[in-house]
Design a protein around this motif. Structure first.
Motif, PDB file in Angstrom:
ATOM      1  N   GLY A  55       3.922  16.814   5.211  1.00 10.60           N
ATOM      2  CA  GLY A  55       3.065  16.953   6.385  1.00 10.60           C
ATOM      3  C   GLY A  55       2.793  18.386   6.768  1.00 10.60           C
ATOM      4  O   GLY A  55       2.419  18.673   7.917  1.00 10.60           O
ATOM      5  N   GLU A  99       0.705  22.127   5.761  1.00 11.23           N
ATOM      6  CA  GLU A  99      -0.616  22.468   5.230  1.00 11.23           C
ATOM      7  C   GLU A  99      -0.538  23.707   4.333  1.00 11.23           C
ATOM      8  O   GLU A  99      -0.303  24.810   4.817  1.00 11.23           O
ATOM      9  N   SER A 121       0.844  -1.198   0.000  1.00 11.30           N
ATOM     10  CA  SER A 121       0.000   0.000   0.000  1.00 11.30           C
ATOM     11  C   SER A 121       0.878   1.247   0.000  1.00 11.30           C
ATOM     12  O   SER A 121       1.816   1.344   0.801  1.00 11.30           O
ATOM     13  N   SER A 172       2.061   5.059   0.758  1.00 10.86           N
ATOM     14  CA  SER A 172       1.912   5.891   1.952  1.00 10.86           C
ATOM     15  C   SER A 172       0.861   6.969   1.724  1.00 10.86           C
ATOM     16  O   SER A 172       0.578   7.365   0.585  1.00 10.86           O
ATOM     17  N   HIS A 173       0.306   7.457   2.823  1.00 12.24           N
ATOM     18  CA  HIS A 173      -0.655   8.558   2.727  1.00 12.24           C
ATOM     19  C   HIS A 173       0.031   9.812   2.178  1.00 12.24           C
ATOM     20  O   HIS A 173      -0.583  10.576   1.435  1.00 12.24           O
ATOM     21  N   ARG A 174       1.303  10.008   2.533  1.00 11.42           N
ATOM     22  CA  ARG A 174       1.986  11.225   2.097  1.00 11.42           C
ATOM     23  C   ARG A 174       2.222  11.234   0.587  1.00 11.42           C
ATOM     24  O   ARG A 174       2.441  12.286  -0.005  1.00 11.42           O
ATOM     25  N   SER A 175       2.195  10.059  -0.040  1.00  9.83           N
ATOM     26  CA  SER A 175       2.395  10.007  -1.491  1.00  9.83           C
ATOM     27  C   SER A 175       1.118  10.304  -2.267  1.00  9.83           C
ATOM     28  O   SER A 175       1.148  10.440  -3.490  1.00  9.83           O
ATOM     29  N   ASN A 176      -0.001  10.440  -1.558  1.00 14.53           N
ATOM     30  CA  ASN A 176      -1.280  10.693  -2.214  1.00 14.53           C
ATOM     31  C   ASN A 176      -1.430  12.184  -2.505  1.00 14.53           C
ATOM     32  O   ASN A 176      -2.253  12.885  -1.915  1.00 14.53           O
ATOM     33  N   ASN A 208       2.097  20.353  -3.496  1.00 14.32           N
ATOM     34  CA  ASN A 208       2.376  18.915  -3.471  1.00 14.32           C
ATOM     35  C   ASN A 208       3.520  18.586  -2.523  1.00 14.32           C
ATOM     36  O   ASN A 208       3.463  17.619  -1.758  1.00 14.32           O
ATOM     37  N   CYS A 253       2.363  19.116   1.141  1.00 16.17           N
ATOM     38  CA  CYS A 253       1.509  18.018   1.611  1.00 16.17           C
ATOM     39  C   CYS A 253       2.334  16.761   1.883  1.00 16.17           C
ATOM     40  O   CYS A 253       2.115  16.064   2.879  1.00 16.17           O
ATOM     41  N   ALA A 254       3.273  16.464   1.001  1.00 13.94           N
ATOM     42  CA  ALA A 254       4.098  15.272   1.180  1.00 13.94           C
ATOM     43  C   ALA A 254       4.949  15.358   2.439  1.00 13.94           C
ATOM     44  O   ALA A 254       5.284  14.329   3.040  1.00 13.94           O
TER      45      ALA A 254
END
Length: 387
Positions: A138, A140, A6, A8-12, A132, A135-136
């Motif tokens: 962490g 905002e 899966s 990572s969330h940071r790659s989304n 981008n 966000c990657a």
């Protein structure tokens, strides 16, 4: 048991649509189609001859190994000297770090200046990689919508309003800007710097299009603030995109943290590129000749685009872009640009790449390429829109 991996969330993060357009355009070219490339912000010329000669000399006579994390001392000194020559601003070489393109500079700046959860103001429309990367990491991104009322440039008043609405830890400004070409006036940049100083907001100033101006001269944030982090690059004015070399000027208290980060993330910027880049500052004849081409391309578009129905666009003060309103044709810039690519053979970038809320009715045209290619692209566009 083989479980799927899966991401990572940071790659989304959102795709960089300009690169997606390039991928599709290249696929069409491999299939035999003729494509006019107006999608990428990349000079359509080689690096200056002096740069290429310096690289060849370094390859013949030098060992190309690891360099110092902060950069080769001669290059750091030459970059510092550049600020005195161009802006009349005194910058010490020990405040300069050489980076792997401006992208490496942003990574280092964001990591050194902000902790996870920090809120960073970013103009919209704006360069998509800003949000981008934030966000990657962490962080905002706080989008500041700019438009005709401020000539598509952020202002201290807009920044102050956003800060009142929720504490800002940082602000990212770009002048000249991508995708609009808009510039922040000298007096307004001074007000932005003063507001950031008063409130403790860390200002990151992206100045990679300096040198590519047509209406007024770009000013560096370093004139008004010693706390600002200023990022520049050899990619645009010096036409060295693939050499992956930029720089960051930072306050002294951040230099050791930046050095530690660079040691682990990149070790150093590309050594060969650093040796060659020293010659870039002595190649102003070629760089200015390139700027003259962009100026002619800009004048051509300002004359021809209104004739094909694209008569509303941001003020192209600098860089090499036209950010045009296509609302009379579409409210779906992605589909519009895809049709233009496949039906007219012209690659442009949809505005949603730069403005997630309002970009459905805009697109970006890059005029950094050869004059003949630009003229052919506009002719194809005119025929396609009138069909």
């Amino acid at each position: 048991m083989n479980l799927p991996l899966s991401p990572s969330h940071r790659s989304n993060i959102a795709p960089f649509m300009a690169m997606d357009v390039l991928r599709d355009a290249k696929a069409l070219e491999r299939a035999g189609r003729s494509i006019i490339h107006l999608e990428l912000g990349e000079p359509g010329v080689a690096a200056p001859l002096r740069v290429r000669e310096a690289a060849a000399l370094a390859l013949r006579h030098g060992y190309i190994g690891y360099g110092e994390a902060l950069g080769d001392p001669p290059l750091r000194a030459r970059i510092a000297r550049h600020y005195g020559e161009r802006y009349g601003v005194d910058v010490a070489p020990d405040r300069v770090i050489v980076t792997t393109g401006s992208s490496g500079g942003f990574l280092l700046a964001f990591l050194a200046a902000f902790d996870p959860g920090a809120r960073i103001a970013v103009a919209a429309p704006g360069y998509p990689a800003y949000a981008n990367i934030l966000c990657a990491l962490g962080l905002e991104p706080v989008l500041l919508e700019v438009g005709e009322e401020t000539r598509f440039a952020p202002t201290a008043a807009i920044l102050e309003a956003a800060h009142r609405n929720g504490r800002l830890h940082g602000a990212l400004c770009m002048s000249p800007a991508n995708p609009t070409g808009a510039m922040i006036a000298r007096e307004e940049l001074a007000r932005i710097c003063a507001f950031c100083e008063e409130t403790g907001i860390v200002l990151v100033s992206d100045e990679i299009y300096h040198g590519l101006e047509y209406r007024m001269r770009a000013e560096t944030a370093l004139r008004f603030s010693h706390r600002a982090l200023v990022i520049n690059s050899f990619s645009k004015y010096y036409a060295m995109t693939g050499w992956r070399l930029g720089w960051l000027v930072a306050p002294q208290e951040l230099m050791r943290p930046l050095e530690r980060l660079q040691q682990s993330l990149a070790i150093c910027a590309p050594t060969l590129s650093q040796r060659a880049a020293l010659a870039a500052f002595d190649a102003s004849d070629e760089s200015e000749a390139n700027r003259a081409v962009y100026a002619r391309n800009r004048a051509f578009l300002l004359d021809r685009l209104p004739r094909v129905g694209l008569d509303k666009f941001a003020p192209p003060d600098g860089a090499f872009y036209i950010y045009a309103d296509v609302s009379r044709f579409t409210d779906d810039s992605i589909a519009f640009c895809r049709r233009m690519l496949h039906e007219a053979g012209v690659a442009t970038t949809p505005g949603l790449d730069f403005d997630p809320r309002r970009g459905g009715h805009t697109l970006r045209i890059s005029y950094a390429g050869p004059e003949a290619e630009l003229r052919e692209g506009v002719a194809r566009l005119e025929a396609w829109l009138s069909a």
